[in-house]
Enzyme design. Structure first.
Site, PDB file in Angstrom:
ATOM      1  N   ASN A 279      68.013 -12.823 -16.745  1.00 40.40           N
ATOM      2  CA  ASN A 279      68.385 -12.036 -17.925  1.00 40.40           C
ATOM      3  C   ASN A 279      69.046 -10.713 -17.586  1.00 40.40           C
ATOM      4  OD1 ASN A 279      68.153 -11.452 -20.910  1.00 40.40           O
ATOM      5  ND2 ASN A 279      66.983  -9.738 -20.063  1.00 40.40           N
TER       6      ASN A 279
ATOM      7  N   ASP B 265      70.860  -5.910 -19.238  1.00 39.65           N
ATOM      8  CA  ASP B 265      71.022  -7.354 -19.450  1.00 39.65           C
ATOM      9  C   ASP B 265      72.374  -7.826 -18.936  1.00 39.65           C
ATOM     10  OD1 ASP B 265      68.621  -7.201 -21.011  1.00 39.65           O
ATOM     11  OD2 ASP B 265      69.349  -8.915 -22.188  1.00 39.65           O
TER      12      ASP B 265
ATOM     13  N   ASP C  64      62.459 -16.030 -15.474  1.00 32.41           N
ATOM     14  CA  ASP C  64      61.929 -14.880 -16.213  1.00 32.41           C
ATOM     15  C   ASP C  64      62.647 -14.721 -17.554  1.00 32.41           C
ATOM     16  OD1 ASP C  64      60.236 -12.405 -16.032  1.00 32.41           O
ATOM     17  OD2 ASP C  64      62.180 -11.413 -16.250  1.00 32.41           O
TER      18      ASP C  64
ATOM     19  N   HIS D 117      65.566 -14.353 -23.781  1.00 32.27           N
ATOM     20  CA  HIS D 117      66.350 -13.144 -24.056  1.00 32.27           C
ATOM     21  C   HIS D 117      67.788 -13.197 -23.548  1.00 32.27           C
ATOM     22  CE1 HIS D 117      62.634 -11.202 -25.287  1.00 32.27           C
ATOM     23  NE2 HIS D 117      62.065 -11.669 -24.211  1.00 32.27           N
TER      24      HIS D 117
ATOM     25  N   GLU E  87      59.781 -18.896 -18.911  1.00 34.51           N
ATOM     26  CA  GLU E  87      58.839 -17.964 -19.523  1.00 34.51           C
ATOM     27  C   GLU E  87      59.288 -17.707 -20.954  1.00 34.51           C
ATOM     28  OE1 GLU E  87      57.096 -13.491 -19.581  1.00 34.51           O
ATOM     29  OE2 GLU E  87      59.195 -13.926 -19.131  1.00 34.51           O
TER      30      GLU E  87
HETATM   31  C1  ACG Z   1      58.610 -10.919 -18.113  1.00 35.31           C
HETATM   32  C2  ACG Z   1      57.806 -10.781 -16.822  1.00 35.31           C
HETATM   33  C3  ACG Z   1      57.382  -9.341 -16.665  1.00 35.31           C
HETATM   34  C4  ACG Z   1      58.619  -8.494 -16.393  1.00 35.31           C
HETATM   35  C5  ACG Z   1      59.711  -8.834 -17.298  1.00 35.31           C
HETATM   36  C6  ACG Z   1      60.968  -8.092 -17.141  1.00 35.31           C
HETATM   37  C7  ACG Z   1      59.701  -9.945 -18.118  1.00 35.31           C
HETATM   38  O1  ACG Z   1      56.759 -11.692 -16.791  1.00 35.31           O
HETATM   39  O2  ACG Z   1      56.456  -9.163 -15.625  1.00 35.31           O
HETATM   40  O3  ACG Z   1      58.267  -7.107 -16.503  1.00 35.31           O
HETATM   41  O4  ACG Z   1      61.626  -8.696 -16.026  1.00 35.31           O
HETATM   42  C8  ACG Z   1      58.042  -9.990 -23.452  1.00 35.31           C
HETATM   43  C9  ACG Z   1      59.098 -10.864 -22.844  1.00 35.31           C
HETATM   44  C10 ACG Z   1      58.665 -11.435 -21.515  1.00 35.31           C
HETATM   45  C11 ACG Z   1      58.180 -10.332 -20.579  1.00 35.31           C
HETATM   46  C12 ACG Z   1      57.074  -9.559 -21.285  1.00 35.31           C
HETATM   47  C13 ACG Z   1      56.576  -8.410 -20.435  1.00 35.31           C
HETATM   48  N1  ACG Z   1      57.717 -10.857 -19.291  1.00 35.31           N
HETATM   49  O5  ACG Z   1      59.420 -11.903 -23.730  1.00 35.31           O
HETATM   50  O6  ACG Z   1      59.774 -12.076 -20.931  1.00 35.31           O
HETATM   51  O7  ACG Z   1      57.581  -9.029 -22.518  1.00 35.31           O
HETATM   52  C14 ACG Z   1      55.019 -11.185 -27.635  1.00 35.31           C
HETATM   53  C15 ACG Z   1      56.511 -11.566 -27.545  1.00 35.31           C
HETATM   54  C16 ACG Z   1      56.981 -11.750 -26.117  1.00 35.31           C
HETATM   55  C17 ACG Z   1      56.562 -10.566 -25.268  1.00 35.31           C
HETATM   56  C18 ACG Z   1      55.050 -10.427 -25.332  1.00 35.31           C
HETATM   57  C19 ACG Z   1      54.530  -9.265 -24.498  1.00 35.31           C
HETATM   58  O8  ACG Z   1      56.751 -12.758 -28.254  1.00 35.31           O
HETATM   59  O9  ACG Z   1      58.390 -11.877 -26.102  1.00 35.31           O
HETATM   60  O10 ACG Z   1      56.965 -10.799 -23.891  1.00 35.31           O
HETATM   61  O11 ACG Z   1      54.643 -10.206 -26.694  1.00 35.31           O
HETATM   62  O12 ACG Z   1      55.098  -8.070 -24.943  1.00 35.31           O
HETATM   63  C20 ACG Z   1      51.030 -14.006 -29.643  1.00 35.31           C
HETATM   64  C21 ACG Z   1      52.451 -14.292 -30.147  1.00 35.31           C
HETATM   65  C22 ACG Z   1      53.481 -13.922 -29.083  1.00 35.31           C
HETATM   66  C23 ACG Z   1      53.248 -12.509 -28.592  1.00 35.31           C
HETATM   67  C24 ACG Z   1      51.819 -12.376 -28.095  1.00 35.31           C
HETATM   68  C25 ACG Z   1      51.481 -11.012 -27.511  1.00 35.31           C
HETATM   69  O13 ACG Z   1      50.690 -14.925 -28.638  1.00 35.31           O
HETATM   70  O14 ACG Z   1      52.591 -15.656 -30.463  1.00 35.31           O
HETATM   71  O15 ACG Z   1      54.781 -14.061 -29.588  1.00 35.31           O
HETATM   72  O16 ACG Z   1      54.180 -12.291 -27.521  1.00 35.31           O
HETATM   73  O17 ACG Z   1      50.896 -12.686 -29.132  1.00 35.31           O
HETATM   74  O18 ACG Z   1      51.585 -10.007 -28.476  1.00 35.31           O
HETATM   75  C26 ACG Z   1      58.565  -6.274 -15.410  1.00 35.31           C
HETATM   76  C27 ACG Z   1      57.279  -5.733 -14.806  1.00 35.31           C
HETATM   77  C28 ACG Z   1      56.553  -4.845 -15.771  1.00 35.31           C
HETATM   78  C29 ACG Z   1      57.480  -3.719 -16.213  1.00 35.31           C
HETATM   79  C30 ACG Z   1      58.764  -4.318 -16.789  1.00 35.31           C
HETATM   80  C31 ACG Z   1      59.786  -3.248 -17.134  1.00 35.31           C
HETATM   81  O19 ACG Z   1      56.454  -6.810 -14.430  1.00 35.31           O
HETATM   82  O20 ACG Z   1      55.395  -4.308 -15.139  1.00 35.31           O
HETATM   83  O21 ACG Z   1      56.840  -2.936 -17.174  1.00 35.31           O
HETATM   84  O22 ACG Z   1      59.361  -5.182 -15.844  1.00 35.31           O
END
Ligand code: ACG
Length: 558
Positions: free
Chosen positions: A159, A221, A251, A255, A294
Site C-alpha cells: 500500500n 500511499d 499488509d 487500502h 490483511e
Molecule cells: C497493518 C499492520 C500494522 C501496520 C500497518 C501499516 C498496517 O498490521 O502493523 O502498522 O503498515 C487498520 C488497517 C490495517 C492496519 C491497522 C493498524 N494494520 O486496516 O491494515 O489499521 C477497524 C478497521 C481496520 C483497522 C482496525 C484497527 O476496519 O481497517 O485496521 O480497526 O484500527 C471490529 C470491526 C472492524 C474494526 C475492529 C477494530 O472487528 O469489524 O472493522 O477494524 O472492530 O475496531 C504499522 C506499525 C504500527 C504503526 C503504524 C504507523 O505496526 O505500530 O503505528 O505502522
C-alpha cells in the site's frame, strides 16, 4: 449492518469500466495505460492456471517479529541468524519427536530495510534490513526452514512505502520528477480522515503539494492506478519468490486504491482488480505460493477478497485472508464461556466465503492486545481458545509467545505487544547477552520456554499436543466443517469431514466441567484430548473438564 454480497462478474465489469473512465479523467498529461486494465485482453479471457497450495490448508503458521525473537550478535536486537538458531524450537524437522512446537510455516513481519523499529515503512524492497542481517543470512534461514519442512512467507507492504524511500524522495522533489505519479497528489488537503474513525488526516503536506498517506505522513500511499507501480511490485514479489520464499502476508490490502473520503478509502473495486492482477503474477511465477491478505473488517467484506470461485477453485483473488471476526469471537468465547460467538462467525463464513476458500483463523496479532492479557492469563480460558483455534478449518496463525501465555507489556503503545521472546528467566532472557531493545513482558520468571518446555501441564505443552493431534488427523487438517448442537451453550461442537474420515470435536469454553449431548449415528473412537474428555455414542453424552478439547473419529456402526 453490512449488506454486501459476493461480487458478480457483472459488477466486476462495471468496476473496470468505472476505473477506465476515472483514469482517463485524472492523468498527468502524459498518455498512459488504463489504470487497472488486465495485462492483455487475451490473457484475461483464458482460464487462469490453478494454485498448487493445498499444503496451506490446515497448516499451522507462526508469526515472528524478528527484532524480538533471538539476538545472535549481542546488540540487543533480534536478527535472522538468531531466528535460524531457534528453528528447532519451532520445528525440528522430525515428525516423530514431541519436543518441538511443530509449526508448518513462518510469517516474518517486515524484514526489509526501514527506518522504523517495526519495518512497515519500507525504504528498499530488495534487501534485508541491515539490523537483521544480510541477504545471505536470509538465504540460510530459508534453506534451514525448508530442510525442516517449514515454509516461509514474508510481510509485503504494497500500500505504501516509507517517505524516505528514494521513490518518494524523488517524487516529492518536483511535480516533474520521474516518480511523481508513483504516489497520490493533490494541490490542497482534501480533509479526509482515516476510514477506521478518529480525526487523523490522510492528506499530508509535501514540498509542493499534498500527498495521500492513509496511515501516517511517514507512509505515503503508492499510486496503484499507475501501471509502473503495479509492475514494480509484481517484480519485487517475483524476486523474493525466486529467492525461495513461499508467499506473502499482504499488509493493508483494503487500502490500495481510494476514490474519495470515508469508506471510499477502503474496499474499492479497483483494489480488487489490482489484487487479482498481483495474485495472477504470483501464481504464474510460483503456483505453490500462498498469499494471505490483511482485510481487517467483517465477514461479508473479507469474503469479497477471495474473488470469483467460478474462474478459479477457491477464488481468483487472494487465496487466503485473516479471519478477524473469528479471532474476536474465539477470544470472546474464551472470556464469556459461551460458544455462540464462534458458531455465529462460522455460519457467516459458510454463507459468504466461496466454496473451497482457505480460512486463516488466529487469536491475536501484533496490532492487538495479546490474548493472555485479554483473558487475564486465566489458564483454562487460554486453553479453550487454543483448543478451538487448532481444531477449526483453515490455516491457524499463532503469534510468537502466544503458546507460552506471553502477556502485553504495560502501556498502550504497539511496542507493548511486540516484546522480546522469553527463552528463560535470566536477565537477558536467553534472547540476548546485551540489554534487550525492549523490556520483557511481566511474568518472565514463569512464562518462558525453559520453564514450560519440560512441564507437562504448561500452556506450551498443551499447544504442542494440540498441533501434534492436528497433524495426525487428516480431517482436522483438511476436513469441511459442520456445526453440531451440543445442548450446552458453553460447548462448541462440530464435525470435520474429509473423503475418508469424519471426526467430532467438542470444545468446552467454560472453566467448569461440562456435559454435552450428542446426536451421532455410529460409534466413537477417541483420537485425543487436551484436558479430559470422554464421550459415548450409546449414552449420547460427553463430559469435558474445564477448557478441554475432545476429538473423536466417528465410525460407522458395524
Ligand atoms: C497493518 C499492520 C500494522 C501496520 C500497518 C501499516 C498496517 O498490521 O502493523 O502498522 O503498515 C487498520 C488497517 C490495517 C492496519 C491497522 C493498524 N494494520 O486496516 O491494515 O489499521 C477497524 C478497521 C481496520 C483497522 C482496525 C484497527 O476496519 O481497517 O485496521 O480497526 O484500527 C471490529 C470491526 C472492524 C474494526 C475492529 C477494530 O472487528 O469489524 O472493522 O477494524 O472492530 O475496531 C504499522 C506499525 C504500527 C504503526 C503504524 C504507523 O505496526 O505500530 O503505528 O505502522
Amino acid at each position: 449492518m453490512i449488506l454486501l454480497s459476493r461480487r458478480t462478474p457483472a459488477l466486476a465489469a462495471a468496476a473496470l469500466l468505472a476505473t477506465l473512465a476515472l483514469t482517463a479523467s485524472c492523468g498527468t498529461g502524459a498518455p498512459r495505460e488504463p489504470a487497472v486494465a488486465p495485462a492483455t485482453p487475451a490473457a484475461a479471457a483464458l482460464p487462469p492456471t490453478p494454485w498448487q497450495h493445498e499444503w496451506a490448508r490446515g497448516a499451522v503458521f507462526y508469526e515472528v517479529f524478528v527484532r524480538s525473537f533471538q539476538d545472535s550478535n549481542g546488540d540487543g536486537i533480534g536478527d535472522l541468524n538468531g531466528l535460524t538458531s531457534r528453528l528447532d524450537y519451532l520445528n525440528d524437522g522430525d515428525p516423530t519427536t514431541t519436543t518441538d512446537l511443530g509449526v508448518d510455516a513462518l510469517w516474518l513481519m517486515p524484514i526489509f530495510a526501514s527506518p522504523s523499529y517495526h519495518g512497515y515503512d519500507t525504504t528498499d524492497y530488495e534487501h534485508v534490513n541491515p539490523a537483521y542481517g544480510t541477504d545471505a543470512d536470509f538465504d540460510r534461514l530459508v534453506a534451514a526452514a525448508h530442510r525442516r519442512g517449514m515454509k516461509v512467507i514474508l510481510d509485503l507492504v504494497l500500500n505504501h512505502s516509507s517517505s524516505q524511500h528514494p521513490w518518494f524522495v524523488d517524487a516529492d522533489s518536483s511535480p516533474a520528477s520521474a516518480h511523481r505519479d508513483w504516489y497520490v497528489w493533490n494541490p490542497a488537503d482534501l480533509g479526509w480522515t482515516a476510514p477506521w474513525g478518529g480525526t487523523n488526516h490522510t492528506w499530508h503536506a509535501g514540498r509542493t503539494e499534498f500527498f495521500y498517506g492513509v496511515f501516517w505522513s511517514g507512509m505515503p500511499d503508492l499510486n496503484w492506478r499507475n501501471p509502473a507501480v503495479r509492475a514494480e511490485m509484481a517484480r519485487v514479489a517475483r524476486l523474493w519468490l525466486a529467492r525461495g520464499v513461499d508467499g506473502f502476508r499482504l499488509d493493508a490490502t483494503r487500502h490500495l486504491v481510494e476514490n474519495g473520503p470515508g469508506q471510499l478509502q477502503v474496499d474499492q473495486p479497483e483494489t480488487h482488480q489490482v489484487l487479482r492482477e498481483f495474485a495472477a503474477a504470483v501464481r504464474t511465477a510460483k503456483p505453490d505460493a500462498i498469499l494471505v491478505g490483511e482485510n481487517w473488517t467483517e465477514t461479508p467484506i473479507i469474503a469479497t477478497y477471495y474473488g470469483d470461485a467460478s474462474r478459479l477453485p477457491g477464488g481468483d483473488e487472494l487465496p487466503m485472508s485473516f479471519d478477524f471476526p473469528l479471532a474476536g469471537a474465539l477470544v470472546d468465547a474464551a472470556k464469556s464461556e459461551r460458544a455462540e460467538p464462534v458458531a455465529t462467525v462460522l455460519r457467516a463464513v459458510a454463507e459468504h466465503y466461496p466454496k473451497g476458500a482457505l480460512d486463516a483463523p488466529f487469536l491475536t496479532n501484533h496490532d492487538m492486545v495479546r490474548v493472555a492479557t485479554v483473558l487475564g492469563s486465566d489458564p483454562l480460558a487460554l486453553r479453550s481458545a487454543a483448543g478451538a483455534l487448532l481444531t477449526l478449518p483453515g490455516a491457524p496463525f499463532l503469534y510468537y509467545g502466544e503458546e507460552l501465555g506471553l502477556e502485553n507489556a504495560a502501556g498502550r503503545d504497539d511496542t507493548a505487544k511486540r516484546t522480546p521472546m522469553p527463552w528463560d528467566g535470566t536477565p537477558g532472557g536467553g534472547f540476548s547477552n546485551h540489554q534487550p531493545w525492549f523490556a520483557f513482558a511481566p511474568g518472565q520468571a514463569q512464562t518462558n520456554v525453559a520453564a514450560e518446555a519440560s512441564a507437562p501441564d504448561s500452556l506450551l505443552s498443551y499447544y504442542r499436543r494440540l498441533i501434534a493431534l492436528r497433524h495426525a488427523t487428516p480431517a482436522l487438517r483438511g476436513g469441511a466443517l459442520e456445526l453440531v448442537d451440543t445442548a450446552n451453550p458453553a460447548v462448541l461442537g462440530f464435525f470435520r469431514r474429509t473423503g475418508g474420515q469424519t471426526v467430532l470435536v467438542l470444545q468446552n469454553f467454560s472453566r467448569q466441567p461440562q456435559s454435552a449431548s450428542l446426536q451421532i449415528a455410529g460409534s466413537l473412537r477417541a483420537l485425543g484430548a487436551a484436558g479430559t474428555a470422554t464421550a459415548s455414542a450409546e449414552t449420547k453424552t460427553a463430559f469435558l473438564s474445564g477448557g478441554a478439547t475432545g476429538v473423536w473419529e466417528v465410525l460407522p456402526t458395524p
